[in-house]
Design a protein around this motif. Structure first.
Motif, PDB file in Angstrom:
ATOM      1  N   PRO A 163       0.822  -1.200   0.000  1.00 21.34           N
ATOM      2  CA  PRO A 163       0.000   0.000   0.000  1.00 21.34           C
ATOM      3  C   PRO A 163       0.864   1.261   0.000  1.00 21.34           C
ATOM      4  O   PRO A 163       2.068   1.201   0.226  1.00 21.34           O
ATOM      5  N   SER A 164       0.199   2.396  -0.196  1.00 25.96           N
ATOM      6  CA  SER A 164       0.889   3.681  -0.138  1.00 25.96           C
ATOM      7  C   SER A 164       1.370   3.919   1.293  1.00 25.96           C
ATOM      8  O   SER A 164       0.909   3.268   2.238  1.00 25.96           O
ATOM      9  N   LEU A 165       2.287   4.857   1.466  1.00 28.49           N
ATOM     10  CA  LEU A 165       2.797   5.166   2.803  1.00 28.49           C
ATOM     11  C   LEU A 165       1.669   5.593   3.736  1.00 28.49           C
ATOM     12  O   LEU A 165       1.603   5.159   4.891  1.00 28.49           O
ATOM     13  N   GLN A 166       0.748   6.407   3.233  1.00 28.48           N
ATOM     14  CA  GLN A 166      -0.384   6.861   4.045  1.00 28.48           C
ATOM     15  C   GLN A 166      -1.248   5.666   4.464  1.00 28.48           C
ATOM     16  O   GLN A 166      -1.641   5.546   5.619  1.00 28.48           O
ATOM     17  N   GLU A 167      -1.523   4.769   3.528  1.00 27.84           N
ATOM     18  CA  GLU A 167      -2.327   3.582   3.840  1.00 27.84           C
ATOM     19  C   GLU A 167      -1.578   2.652   4.787  1.00 27.84           C
ATOM     20  O   GLU A 167      -2.163   2.063   5.695  1.00 27.84           O
ATOM     21  N   PHE A 168      -0.261   2.528   4.600  1.00 27.21           N
ATOM     22  CA  PHE A 168       0.552   1.701   5.492  1.00 27.21           C
ATOM     23  C   PHE A 168       0.441   2.209   6.934  1.00 27.21           C
ATOM     24  O   PHE A 168       0.246   1.434   7.864  1.00 27.21           O
ATOM     25  N   LYS A 169       0.554   3.514   7.111  1.00 25.09           N
ATOM     26  CA  LYS A 169       0.448   4.091   8.453  1.00 25.09           C
ATOM     27  C   LYS A 169      -0.917   3.820   9.059  1.00 25.09           C
ATOM     28  O   LYS A 169      -1.029   3.495  10.255  1.00 25.09           O
ATOM     29  N   ARG A 170      -1.966   3.933   8.249  1.00 28.75           N
ATOM     30  CA  ARG A 170      -3.325   3.655   8.742  1.00 28.75           C
ATOM     31  C   ARG A 170      -3.456   2.191   9.149  1.00 28.75           C
ATOM     32  O   ARG A 170      -3.959   1.877  10.229  1.00 28.75           O
ATOM     33  N   LEU A 171      -2.973   1.282   8.307  1.00 31.21           N
ATOM     34  CA  LEU A 171      -3.069  -0.150   8.592  1.00 31.21           C
ATOM     35  C   LEU A 171      -2.209  -0.549   9.788  1.00 31.21           C
ATOM     36  O   LEU A 171      -2.542  -1.477  10.520  1.00 31.21           O
ATOM     37  N   SER A 172      -1.108   0.159   9.997  1.00 33.95           N
ATOM     38  CA  SER A 172      -0.205  -0.145  11.109  1.00 33.95           C
ATOM     39  C   SER A 172      -0.873   0.035  12.460  1.00 33.95           C
ATOM     40  O   SER A 172      -0.479  -0.595  13.442  1.00 33.95           O
ATOM     41  N   ARG A 173      -1.868   0.879  12.519  1.00 37.86           N
ATOM     42  CA  ARG A 173      -2.556   1.120  13.792  1.00 37.86           C
ATOM     43  C   ARG A 173      -3.301  -0.126  14.286  1.00 37.86           C
ATOM     44  O   ARG A 173      -3.695  -0.193  15.450  1.00 37.86           O
ATOM     45  N   SER A 174      -3.506  -1.107  13.409  1.00 37.25           N
ATOM     46  CA  SER A 174      -4.201  -2.330  13.817  1.00 37.25           C
ATOM     47  C   SER A 174      -3.375  -3.159  14.789  1.00 37.25           C
ATOM     48  O   SER A 174      -3.916  -3.993  15.509  1.00 37.25           O
ATOM     49  N   GLY A 175      -2.062  -2.961  14.796  1.00 35.94           N
ATOM     50  CA  GLY A 175      -1.197  -3.769  15.638  1.00 35.94           C
ATOM     51  C   GLY A 175      -0.732  -5.044  14.963  1.00 35.94           C
ATOM     52  O   GLY A 175       0.124  -5.757  15.482  1.00 35.94           O
ATOM     53  N   PHE A 176      -1.290  -5.369  13.805  1.00 36.95           N
ATOM     54  CA  PHE A 176      -0.887  -6.550  13.054  1.00 36.95           C
ATOM     55  C   PHE A 176       0.219  -6.181  12.075  1.00 36.95           C
ATOM     56  O   PHE A 176       0.451  -5.010  11.780  1.00 36.95           O
ATOM     57  N   ARG A 177       0.880  -7.186  11.551  1.00 34.46           N
ATOM     58  CA  ARG A 177       1.883  -6.957  10.512  1.00 34.46           C
ATOM     59  C   ARG A 177       1.185  -6.477   9.252  1.00 34.46           C
ATOM     60  O   ARG A 177       0.047  -6.855   8.977  1.00 34.46           O
ATOM     61  N   VAL A 178       1.899  -5.666   8.500  1.00 33.06           N
ATOM     62  CA  VAL A 178       1.340  -5.107   7.276  1.00 33.06           C
ATOM     63  C   VAL A 178       2.174  -5.590   6.087  1.00 33.06           C
ATOM     64  O   VAL A 178       3.387  -5.378   6.065  1.00 33.06           O
ATOM     65  N   PRO A 179       1.542  -6.242   5.104  1.00 32.74           N
ATOM     66  CA  PRO A 179       2.290  -6.637   3.911  1.00 32.74           C
ATOM     67  C   PRO A 179       2.549  -5.436   3.012  1.00 32.74           C
ATOM     68  O   PRO A 179       1.672  -4.605   2.802  1.00 32.74           O
ATOM     69  N   VAL A 180       3.769  -5.369   2.502  1.00 40.02           N
ATOM     70  CA  VAL A 180       4.157  -4.344   1.533  1.00 40.02           C
ATOM     71  C   VAL A 180       4.632  -5.093   0.304  1.00 40.02           C
ATOM     72  O   VAL A 180       5.428  -6.031   0.412  1.00 40.02           O
ATOM     73  N   ALA A 181       4.150  -4.681  -0.872  1.00 40.10           N
ATOM     74  CA  ALA A 181       4.447  -5.457  -2.073  1.00 40.10           C
ATOM     75  C   ALA A 181       4.827  -4.582  -3.252  1.00 40.10           C
ATOM     76  O   ALA A 181       4.358  -3.452  -3.390  1.00 40.10           O
ATOM     77  N   ALA A 182       5.661  -5.173  -4.088  1.00 37.85           N
ATOM     78  CA  ALA A 182       5.917  -4.660  -5.432  1.00 37.85           C
ATOM     79  C   ALA A 182       5.274  -5.668  -6.376  1.00 37.85           C
ATOM     80  O   ALA A 182       5.424  -6.880  -6.189  1.00 37.85           O
ATOM     81  N   VAL A 183       4.526  -5.189  -7.334  1.00 30.91           N
ATOM     82  CA  VAL A 183       3.839  -6.072  -8.274  1.00 30.91           C
ATOM     83  C   VAL A 183       4.463  -5.850  -9.648  1.00 30.91           C
ATOM     84  O   VAL A 183       4.502  -4.729 -10.153  1.00 30.91           O
ATOM     85  N   LEU A 184       4.937  -6.949 -10.233  1.00 33.26           N
ATOM     86  CA  LEU A 184       5.645  -6.904 -11.511  1.00 33.26           C
ATOM     87  C   LEU A 184       4.966  -7.817 -12.512  1.00 33.26           C
ATOM     88  O   LEU A 184       4.207  -8.717 -12.135  1.00 33.26           O
ATOM     89  N   PRO A 185       5.243  -7.659 -13.791  1.00 34.33           N
ATOM     90  CA  PRO A 185       4.723  -8.610 -14.773  1.00 34.33           C
ATOM     91  C   PRO A 185       5.364  -9.989 -14.547  1.00 34.33           C
ATOM     92  O   PRO A 185       6.555 -10.068 -14.222  1.00 34.33           O
ATOM     93  N   LEU A 186       4.592 -11.025 -14.712  1.00 34.54           N
ATOM     94  CA  LEU A 186       5.104 -12.391 -14.554  1.00 34.54           C
ATOM     95  C   LEU A 186       5.767 -12.799 -15.867  1.00 34.54           C
ATOM     96  O   LEU A 186       5.092 -12.983 -16.883  1.00 34.54           O
ATOM     97  N   GLU A 187       7.084 -12.935 -15.831  1.00 35.61           N
ATOM     98  CA  GLU A 187       7.829 -13.232 -17.052  1.00 35.61           C
ATOM     99  C   GLU A 187       8.650 -14.508 -16.942  1.00 35.61           C
ATOM    100  O   GLU A 187       9.490 -14.776 -17.799  1.00 35.61           O
TER     101      GLU A 187
END
Length: 161
Positions: free
Chosen positions: A5-29
């Motif tokens: 997620p975006s940095l702003q969304e990451f900060k919002r999700l972090s308030r849950s106390g759970f781990r937050v997945p951060v991803a890069a999405v690329l073409p499958l080649e």
């Protein structure tokens, strides 16, 4: 490279106390096996490959290495391995983000047939000549997930909050 997620969304999700997945999405080649071999992990690793490509039952393949922890239990070792597994899983809970693959990191393992003796009283007729664990799990904070349906490669890291 864009991360989600975006940095702003990451900060919002972090308030849950759970781990937050951060991803890069690329073409499958590439295919899962080639990516697994290219990763050349130095410690225990897993490749769960969907040989049957199907939108429901064979959509994803998973690659993970360099586990952050493990749980290996033998029934005769004392204690309740299922309680130990539950405790490890609870402290590794991750936020679910819509659109992400179902596996973003976490536990990968096996529970052997003999573990049923830990849940109920059953007669033991077989000799334990292989001495395999009743359950064995590896815990991963990073994963590579191949989405065969959307032809996307997800590189995911679970971040502690």
């Amino acid at each position: 490279m864009k991360l989600t997620p975006s940095l702003q969304e990451f900060k919002r999700l972090s308030r849950s106390g759970f781990r937050v997945p951060v991803a890069a999405v690329l073409p499958l080649e590439s295919d899962a096996r080639s990516l697994f071999e290219a990763a050349s992990f130095s410690s225990p690793c897993v490749l769960l490959e969907s040989a049957r490509l199907h939108p429901v039952t064979g959509r994803y393949s998973l690659i993970a290495g360099e586990p952050s922890g493990s749980l290996i239990a033998h029934g005769s070792g004392g204690g309740d391995p299922f309680a130990a597994l539950e405790k490890k899983l609870l402290c590794r809970r991750a936020v679910r983000i819509p659109g992400f693959p179902p596996f973003v990191g976490g536990a990968v393992g096996v529970i052997g047939f003999e573990a049923s003796k830990l849940l109920e009283q059953l007669p033991s007729r077989a000799e334990d000549d292989l001495h395999l664990p009743d359950l064995a799990f590896l815990f991963f904070d990073e994963a590579i997930v191949l989405d065969h349906l959307k032809e996307k490669l997800w590189v995911i890291a679970l971040r502690r909050t």
